[in-house]
Design a protein around this motif. Structure first.
Motif, short mmCIF file in Angstrom:
data_model
loop_
_atom_site.label_atom_id
_atom_site.label_comp_id
_atom_site.label_asym_id
_atom_site.label_seq_id
_atom_site.Cartn_x
_atom_site.Cartn_y
_atom_site.Cartn_z
N GLN A 79 0.83 -1.21 0.00
CA GLN A 79 0.00 0.00 0.00
C GLN A 79 0.87 1.26 0.00
N ARG A 80 1.96 1.25 0.78
CA ARG A 80 2.86 2.40 0.79
C ARG A 80 3.52 2.57 -0.58
N ALA A 81 3.93 1.48 -1.20
CA ALA A 81 4.55 1.56 -2.53
C ALA A 81 3.55 2.07 -3.56
N TYR A 82 2.29 1.64 -3.45
CA TYR A 82 1.25 2.11 -4.37
C TYR A 82 1.06 3.62 -4.21
N GLN A 83 1.04 4.09 -2.97
CA GLN A 83 0.88 5.53 -2.73
C GLN A 83 2.07 6.30 -3.29
N GLN A 84 3.27 5.74 -3.14
CA GLN A 84 4.46 6.37 -3.70
C GLN A 84 4.34 6.45 -5.22
N LEU A 85 3.88 5.39 -5.84
CA LEU A 85 3.70 5.36 -7.29
C LEU A 85 2.69 6.42 -7.73
#
Length: 117
Positions: A79-85
């Motif tokens: 989820q954190r990586a998705y938000q970063q993307l």
């Protein structure tokens, strides 16, 4: 594929052991994909690499209870990586808008762009 952990006793049943091994393999693949995503390459390369590297299994049993914490932590990291993307994507769109706003030589405007002020 069930993401809910099962509290069932894992005894001598080879199917239970196989399910444990498969879940460990799947979680490891997902963790590796997440690590590859965060390695600093371009967003496009990251997305293509991760999307092409993993295919969800169709016949995976329920998530063993011993992997529940690992799976939750992986989900939070994804989820954190998705938000970063998403944030990087917004920034790239804004940069593209700025680039499109620079007049071209054929627009009849100034040929040089004064960046010093």
């Amino acid at each position: 594929m069930s993401a809910e952990p099962t509290e069932q006793y894992l005894g001598e049943d080879p199917a239970d052991e196989e399910n444990l091994e498969r879940w460990d393999e799947i979680l490891t693949q997902l963790e590796d994909n997440l690590e590859a995503f965060l390695d600093g390459s371009t967003v496009l390369e990251q997305a293509q690499s991760v999307a092409n590297a993993w295919h969800p299994p169709h016949d995976l049993g329920p998530l063993p209870a011993q992997f529940a914490t690992r799976a939750r932590l992986l989900s939070l990291a994804q989820q954190r990586a998705y938000q970063q993307l998403r944030n990087e994507s917004r920034m790239i769109r804004k940069q593209a808008e700025l680039i499109r706003s620079v007049p071209t030589a054929s627009s009849g405007g100034a040929v040089y762009l004064d960046v010093a002020g």
